[in-house]
Design a protein around this motif. Structure first.
Motif, PDB file in Angstrom:
ATOM      1  N   GLY A 226      -9.232 -14.306   6.187  1.00  0.00           N
ATOM      2  CA  GLY A 226      -9.874 -13.211   5.478  1.00  0.00           C
ATOM      3  C   GLY A 226      -9.250 -11.849   5.636  1.00  0.00           C
ATOM      4  O   GLY A 226      -9.652 -10.901   4.969  1.00  0.00           O
ATOM      5  N   ILE A 227      -8.251 -11.688   6.497  1.00  0.00           N
ATOM      6  CA  ILE A 227      -7.573 -10.401   6.619  1.00  0.00           C
ATOM      7  C   ILE A 227      -6.088 -10.642   6.831  1.00  0.00           C
ATOM      8  O   ILE A 227      -5.690 -11.469   7.639  1.00  0.00           O
ATOM      9  N   ARG A 228      -5.278  -9.946   6.051  1.00  0.00           N
ATOM     10  CA  ARG A 228      -3.830 -10.174   6.060  1.00  0.00           C
ATOM     11  C   ARG A 228      -3.046  -9.051   6.721  1.00  0.00           C
ATOM     12  O   ARG A 228      -2.084  -9.273   7.419  1.00  0.00           O
ATOM     13  N   LYS A 229      -3.435  -7.802   6.452  1.00  0.00           N
ATOM     14  CA  LYS A 229      -2.653  -6.696   7.000  1.00  0.00           C
ATOM     15  C   LYS A 229      -3.520  -5.480   7.216  1.00  0.00           C
ATOM     16  O   LYS A 229      -4.582  -5.332   6.602  1.00  0.00           O
ATOM     17  N   SER A 230      -3.034  -4.593   8.087  1.00  0.00           N
ATOM     18  CA  SER A 230      -3.717  -3.344   8.386  1.00  0.00           C
ATOM     19  C   SER A 230      -2.640  -2.289   8.598  1.00  0.00           C
ATOM     20  O   SER A 230      -1.690  -2.503   9.363  1.00  0.00           O
ATOM     21  N   VAL A 231      -2.774  -1.171   7.893  1.00  0.00           N
ATOM     22  CA  VAL A 231      -1.750  -0.125   7.921  1.00  0.00           C
ATOM     23  C   VAL A 231      -2.410   1.205   8.250  1.00  0.00           C
ATOM     24  O   VAL A 231      -3.468   1.530   7.698  1.00  0.00           O
ATOM     25  N   ARG A 232      -1.786   1.963   9.138  1.00  0.00           N
ATOM     26  CA  ARG A 232      -2.320   3.276   9.538  1.00  0.00           C
ATOM     27  C   ARG A 232      -1.482   4.391   8.930  1.00  0.00           C
ATOM     28  O   ARG A 232      -0.258   4.284   8.821  1.00  0.00           O
ATOM     29  N   PHE A 233      -2.189   5.467   8.560  1.00  0.00           N
ATOM     30  CA  PHE A 233      -1.547   6.644   7.987  1.00  0.00           C
ATOM     31  C   PHE A 233      -2.071   7.884   8.678  1.00  0.00           C
ATOM     32  O   PHE A 233      -3.252   7.959   9.015  1.00  0.00           O
TER      33      PHE A 233
ATOM     34  N   ILE B 269       0.851  -1.192   0.000  1.00  0.00           N
ATOM     35  CA  ILE B 269       0.000   0.000   0.000  1.00  0.00           C
ATOM     36  C   ILE B 269       0.882   1.236   0.000  1.00  0.00           C
ATOM     37  O   ILE B 269       1.763   1.378   0.852  1.00  0.00           O
ATOM     38  N   ASP B 270       0.637   2.134  -0.949  1.00  0.00           N
ATOM     39  CA  ASP B 270       1.258   3.459  -0.957  1.00  0.00           C
ATOM     40  C   ASP B 270       0.132   4.482  -0.893  1.00  0.00           C
ATOM     41  O   ASP B 270      -0.866   4.343  -1.610  1.00  0.00           O
ATOM     42  N   VAL B 271       0.278   5.496  -0.052  1.00  0.00           N
ATOM     43  CA  VAL B 271      -0.686   6.586   0.012  1.00  0.00           C
ATOM     44  C   VAL B 271       0.039   7.852  -0.421  1.00  0.00           C
ATOM     45  O   VAL B 271       1.142   8.147   0.051  1.00  0.00           O
ATOM     46  N   ILE B 272      -0.598   8.584  -1.316  1.00  0.00           N
ATOM     47  CA  ILE B 272      -0.002   9.792  -1.876  1.00  0.00           C
ATOM     48  C   ILE B 272      -0.935  10.961  -1.599  1.00  0.00           C
ATOM     49  O   ILE B 272      -2.144  10.883  -1.849  1.00  0.00           O
ATOM     50  N   GLN B 273      -0.359  12.028  -1.064  1.00  0.00           N
ATOM     51  CA  GLN B 273      -1.138  13.239  -0.825  1.00  0.00           C
ATOM     52  C   GLN B 273      -0.268  14.438  -1.190  1.00  0.00           C
ATOM     53  O   GLN B 273       0.918  14.480  -0.843  1.00  0.00           O
ATOM     54  N   ASP B 274      -0.852  15.385  -1.899  1.00  0.00           N
ATOM     55  CA  ASP B 274      -0.130  16.566  -2.370  1.00  0.00           C
ATOM     56  C   ASP B 274       1.129  16.193  -3.158  1.00  0.00           C
ATOM     57  O   ASP B 274       2.171  16.838  -3.024  1.00  0.00           O
ATOM     58  N   GLY B 275       1.029  15.120  -3.944  1.00  0.00           N
ATOM     59  CA  GLY B 275       2.126  14.715  -4.803  1.00  0.00           C
ATOM     60  C   GLY B 275       3.261  13.986  -4.106  1.00  0.00           C
ATOM     61  O   GLY B 275       4.281  13.706  -4.728  1.00  0.00           O
ATOM     62  N   LYS B 276       3.110  13.684  -2.819  1.00  0.00           N
ATOM     63  CA  LYS B 276       4.189  13.032  -2.065  1.00  0.00           C
ATOM     64  C   LYS B 276       3.695  11.724  -1.447  1.00  0.00           C
ATOM     65  O   LYS B 276       2.576  11.658  -0.938  1.00  0.00           O
ATOM     66  N   ALA B 277       4.569  10.728  -1.457  1.00  0.00           N
ATOM     67  CA  ALA B 277       4.260   9.458  -0.785  1.00  0.00           C
ATOM     68  C   ALA B 277       4.341   9.695   0.722  1.00  0.00           C
ATOM     69  O   ALA B 277       5.280  10.318   1.214  1.00  0.00           O
ATOM     70  N   ILE B 278       3.347   9.198   1.439  1.00  0.00           N
ATOM     71  CA  ILE B 278       3.272   9.364   2.892  1.00  0.00           C
ATOM     72  C   ILE B 278       3.687   8.056   3.562  1.00  0.00           C
ATOM     73  O   ILE B 278       3.159   6.994   3.229  1.00  0.00           O
ATOM     74  N   LYS B 279       4.612   8.141   4.503  1.00  0.00           N
ATOM     75  CA  LYS B 279       5.047   6.958   5.242  1.00  0.00           C
ATOM     76  C   LYS B 279       3.932   6.519   6.188  1.00  0.00           C
ATOM     77  O   LYS B 279       3.193   7.340   6.722  1.00  0.00           O
ATOM     78  N   SER B 280       3.830   5.229   6.404  1.00  0.00           N
ATOM     79  CA  SER B 280       2.812   4.721   7.329  1.00  0.00           C
ATOM     80  C   SER B 280       3.161   5.112   8.760  1.00  0.00           C
ATOM     81  O   SER B 280       4.324   5.301   9.110  1.00  0.00           O
ATOM     82  N   ALA B 281       2.118   5.222   9.582  1.00  0.00           N
ATOM     83  CA  ALA B 281       2.283   5.551  10.994  1.00  0.00           C
ATOM     84  C   ALA B 281       2.207   4.302  11.862  1.00  0.00           C
ATOM     85  O   ALA B 281       2.480   4.358  13.055  1.00  0.00           O
ATOM     86  N   GLY B 282       1.817   3.177  11.287  1.00  0.00           N
ATOM     87  CA  GLY B 282       1.712   1.919  12.015  1.00  0.00           C
ATOM     88  C   GLY B 282       1.347   0.804  11.075  1.00  0.00           C
ATOM     89  O   GLY B 282       0.707   1.024  10.043  1.00  0.00           O
TER      90      GLY B 282
END
Length: 162
Positions: free
Chosen positions: A128-135, A106-119
């Protein structure tokens, strides 16, 4: 004696496996019961769609080279894998949690920049569920990229962290 050792090994291996199964979803760093409930009724959603906060989607993926990533994924997808780009409107407060049914980056992009995960929390023994990532983001639009998936579909839940 050899049969006794083999039997003891089999018993210990079976016990370890059962303990791992029991740990299952409890092994996540935070609860994933909301995701499990949402995944059960996730509607089919095409790549490129907007993901709603508080909901899940059964996202259709495309071959990674055709996904149209906004920025190159942080982890280059292997040949023969799938990906997708979607959007999300981040609520006030800016914290979101993205959970997946299978393996993918998972990559999250905001304002043209990739945001590092917070957790991050990932478990292979939770059905049925493999991963969970916080931003932690600013309120407003963001792009979410999924890459490296081995299957052409992926259930995705976007929630505010508990």
């Amino acid at each position: 004696m050899k049969k006794v050792v083999i039997s003891l090994f089999a018993i210990l291996a079976g016990t370890s496996f059962a303990m791992a199964e029991d740990a299952g979803c409890e092994a996540f760093k935070w609860p994933v019961t909301r995701e499990q409930a949402l995944f059960a009724a996730a509607p089919a959603t095409p790549a490129g769609a907007e993901l709603a906060v508080g909901a899940a989607a059964d996202l259709a993926l495309v071959p990674a080279e055709k996904a149209g990533f906004t920025l190159p994924p942080e982890r280059a997808p292997a040949d023969g894998t799938f990906g997708a780009v979607a959007s999300v409107d981040v609520p006030a407060g800016g914290a979101i949690q993205i959970s997946l049914s299978g393996e993918a980056w998972i990559d999250v992009i905001q304002d043209g920049k990739a945001i590092k995960s917070a957790g991050y929390s990932g478990v292979k023994t939770c059905p049925g569920i493999r991963k969970s990532v916080r931003f932690k983001l600013a309120a407003g639009p963001a792009t979410v990229q999924f890459s490296g998936a081995k299957k052409a579909e992926l259930k995705v839940a976007v929630l505010t962290p508990e």
